[in-house]
Design a protein around this motif. Structure first.
Motif, short mmCIF file in Angstrom:
data_model
loop_
_atom_site.label_atom_id
_atom_site.label_comp_id
_atom_site.label_asym_id
_atom_site.label_seq_id
_atom_site.Cartn_x
_atom_site.Cartn_y
_atom_site.Cartn_z
N PHE A 135 -2.48 0.54 5.95
CA PHE A 135 -1.35 1.42 6.26
C PHE A 135 -1.38 2.67 5.40
O PHE A 135 -1.21 3.78 5.88
N GLN A 136 -1.61 2.45 4.09
CA GLN A 136 -1.61 3.58 3.16
C GLN A 136 -2.74 4.53 3.50
O GLN A 136 -2.54 5.75 3.62
N ILE B 203 4.48 6.85 4.09
CA ILE B 203 5.13 6.72 5.40
C ILE B 203 6.61 7.02 5.31
O ILE B 203 7.14 7.85 6.04
N LEU C 175 -1.43 -10.03 4.23
CA LEU C 175 -1.38 -9.24 5.47
C LEU C 175 -2.50 -9.63 6.44
O LEU C 175 -2.28 -9.68 7.64
N ASP D 5 1.61 -1.61 -4.00
CA ASP D 5 1.21 -1.46 -2.59
C ASP D 5 2.35 -0.88 -1.77
O ASP D 5 2.16 0.01 -0.95
N VAL D 6 3.56 -1.43 -2.01
CA VAL D 6 4.71 -0.95 -1.25
C VAL D 6 5.04 0.49 -1.65
O VAL D 6 5.40 1.32 -0.81
N ILE E 19 0.07 7.16 14.16
CA ILE E 19 1.07 7.90 13.38
C ILE E 19 1.05 9.38 13.75
O ILE E 19 2.10 9.99 14.01
N THR F 165 2.91 2.77 0.29
CA THR F 165 3.36 2.84 1.68
C THR F 165 4.61 3.69 1.79
O THR F 165 4.74 4.52 2.69
N GLU F 166 5.57 3.46 0.88
CA GLU F 166 6.84 4.20 0.93
C GLU F 166 6.60 5.70 0.77
O GLU F 166 7.17 6.51 1.49
N GLU G 220 2.43 -6.63 14.68
CA GLU G 220 2.98 -5.36 14.26
C GLU G 220 2.19 -4.20 14.86
O GLU G 220 2.75 -3.17 15.23
#
Lengths: 99, 102, 310
Positions: free
Chosen positions: C216-217, C59, C139, C51-52, C297, C55-56, C150
């Motif tokens: 987010f993704q 974003i 989340l 997941d991260v 974004i 996102t990385e 957030e």
């Protein structure tokens, strides 16, 4: 050495390199890049904690992962604000030069 | 059969990796932006194509295999568009065509 | 075998980081930073946090990359290429980071055993929520308050960007993202890719309930598609005061807040979900959040208004 330890040391290196860039670069955009390097290193330390906490059938502890996802998005927001401030600063300087 | 497929995967992925290596060498060694782009895009597309081809027998299901092919097509499309843009910018910026001029 | 790969990856990351810090031009540094974002996504996969990693890549590499590259193009050279200090000052300046690195490495090598983990606590109530992805569960269920706040931070940051608008231009449109030059290949890309990208973005959100992915993704992918269309000059950035823009920005946080307060009446309290209805509520909130994230974004990258409102 486990992947967690290896990438933990790499994260420490990223933080160090970012901090060094933050100190030696006078330009604001380069400082922003360096600051993001520090941030990436700190996030990776969360990743190391997540991987070490793998359990209950998951590849990692989900709590640090969720924190990092939130962190990456907030870091982007902060960078966007910093870039906007920087560009406005240049505009203002330009106006001063012109007058 | 599975041994044969395994050997095919190893061969194709290794050939793909070789093209990536060749592309990287070209990127570092070629003299001007246009020939560097040539090295990069040709090697990337062929390299990734071979790697995807090699991974197809290992995909497990038809859906995963189609996804792999889709990845290859999308990367080709995006990299073609990106290299066009870079080439245009390089020419507009006065980059020499066909190697450095005396 | 994986050890060799991991070590090479770690060395590559540190090498690119050094390039970012030591590059001569700001543009080289920014391109190095984008490459670093993609490498870090691979590191996240190796750490088991897919997941991260998504996102990385979306974003950290993508959105931040576009933002910084655009900033580079608009900076005057004198600002970005200011000379760095001399070699002696550099060595002195390196002392502090080296000390810090030694301290952090010491911590990394001396982590507590067994590692503290909330994985089991996170796993226990998941069947009741109807979610298969623990990160989405954290989340949107266990730490929903963090996620809500957030969103507010994102909105505040966008307001911060907008607050730098020059006098008389408030509510107008941000500057165009294309430079007015016809770019055949980019136009083609911006016509063909968005349908695929929009499906992929929505799929990421939908799949996020049970597999890696999430708001987010997916939101970042949707924002990327919109930015692509704007960069190809096929559409102009909208006026920041346009009603649909304000509604899209507001939709996610507003629905999230409404669900939060509804928790007082239909469940045990703020942001509590009634049993059995958790999954549909979470999916609805995610849909609204994705829309808001995508618009936030894209508008952050577009910057403050540059034209007076019509």
């Amino acid at each position: 050495m486990s992947p967690a330890t290896l990438f933990g040391i790499m994260a420490a290196g990223l933080i160090g390199i970012g901090l060094y860039g933050l100190i030696v670069h006078p330009g604001a955009l380069r400082k922003l890049l360096s600051f993001n390097l520090v941030g990436a290193g700190v996030f990776l330390l969360f990743g190391v904690a997540a991987q070490r906490g793998a359990g209950a059938g998951f590849t990692g502890d989900p709590v640090p992962q969720a924190l990092v996802i939130t962190g990456i998005v907030v870091a982007f927001a902060a960078s966007a604000l910093a870039v906007a401030l920087l560009l406005r600063l240049i505009e203002v300087e330009h106006e001063d030069d012109a007058s | 059969m599975s041994l044969l497929l395994g050997a095919f995967t190893v061969l194709a992925v290794a050939a793909g990796a070789f093209f990536f290596l060749a592309g990287t060498v070209g990127l570092l060694r070629f003299p001007d932006p246009l020939s560097r782009l040539h090295a990069l895009t040709k090697a990337d597309n062929l390299g990734l194509g071979l790697i995807v081809l090699g991974l197809l027998p290992q995909a497990g299901s038809v859906a995963s295999a189609l996804k792999l092919v889709l990845v290859w097509l999308l990367v080709q499309f995006a990299s073609a568009a990106a290299s066009q843009l870079i080439a245009r910018t390089a020419r507009a910026g006065g980059a020499p065509r066909g190697g450095p001029r005396a | 075998m994986m050890m060799v790969f991991d070590s090479a990856l770690a060395l590559l990351v540190l090498g690119v980081a050094l390039l970012v810090v030591n590059a001569n031009g700001a543009r080289t540094a920014v391109i190095g930073f984008i490459a670093l974002g993609l490498l870090l996504a691979v590191v996240w996969v190796r750490l088991g946090s897919v997941d991260v990693a998504l996102t990385e890549a979306a974003i950290g590499g993508g959105a931040t990359g576009i933002l910084l590259l655009r900033a580079c193009g608009r900076l005057r050279p004198s600002v970005s290429d200011t000379p760095s200090p001399g070699i002696i000052l550099r060595i002195v300046a390196a002392a502090l980071p080296v000390l810090l690195v030694v301290a952090i490495v010491a911590v990394v090598l001396d982590m507590p055993e067994p590692a503290p983990s909330l994985a089991a606590q996170a796993a226990a109530p998941m069947p009741e929520l109807g979610l298969g992805n623990p990160v989405t569960a954290v989340l949107l269920a266990f730490r929903a308050l963090d996620t809500l706040l957030e969103k507010v931070v994102l909105l505040l940051a966008l307001l911060g960007v907008w607050s730098l608008t020059q006098d008389g231009r408030w509510g107008g449109a941000p500057p165009a993202l294309d430079d007015g030059v016809a770019k055949g290949s980019l136009t083609l890309l911006a016509r063909v890719l968005p349908p695929i990208g929009i499906v992929a973005g929505i799929y990421l959100v939908w799949a996020g309930a049970d597999h890696p992915g999430g708001t987010f993704q997916g939101g970042a992918v949707l924002a990327g598609m919109w930015l692509l269309v704007m960069m190809a000059g096929l559409s102009k950035p909208p006026e920041t005061a346009a009603r649909w823009v304000r509604l899209a920005l507001f939709a996610g946080p507003a629905l999230f807040l409404a669900v939060g307060f509804a928790g007082f009446f239909i469940a045990d309290g703020f942001l509590a979900y009634p049993p059995g209805l958790a999954k549909p509520i979470i999916v609805a909130v995610e849909a609204a959040l994705t829309l808001s994230i995508a618009v936030i974004i894209a508008l952050m990258v577009a910057g403050p208004a540059a034209k007076a409102p019509r």
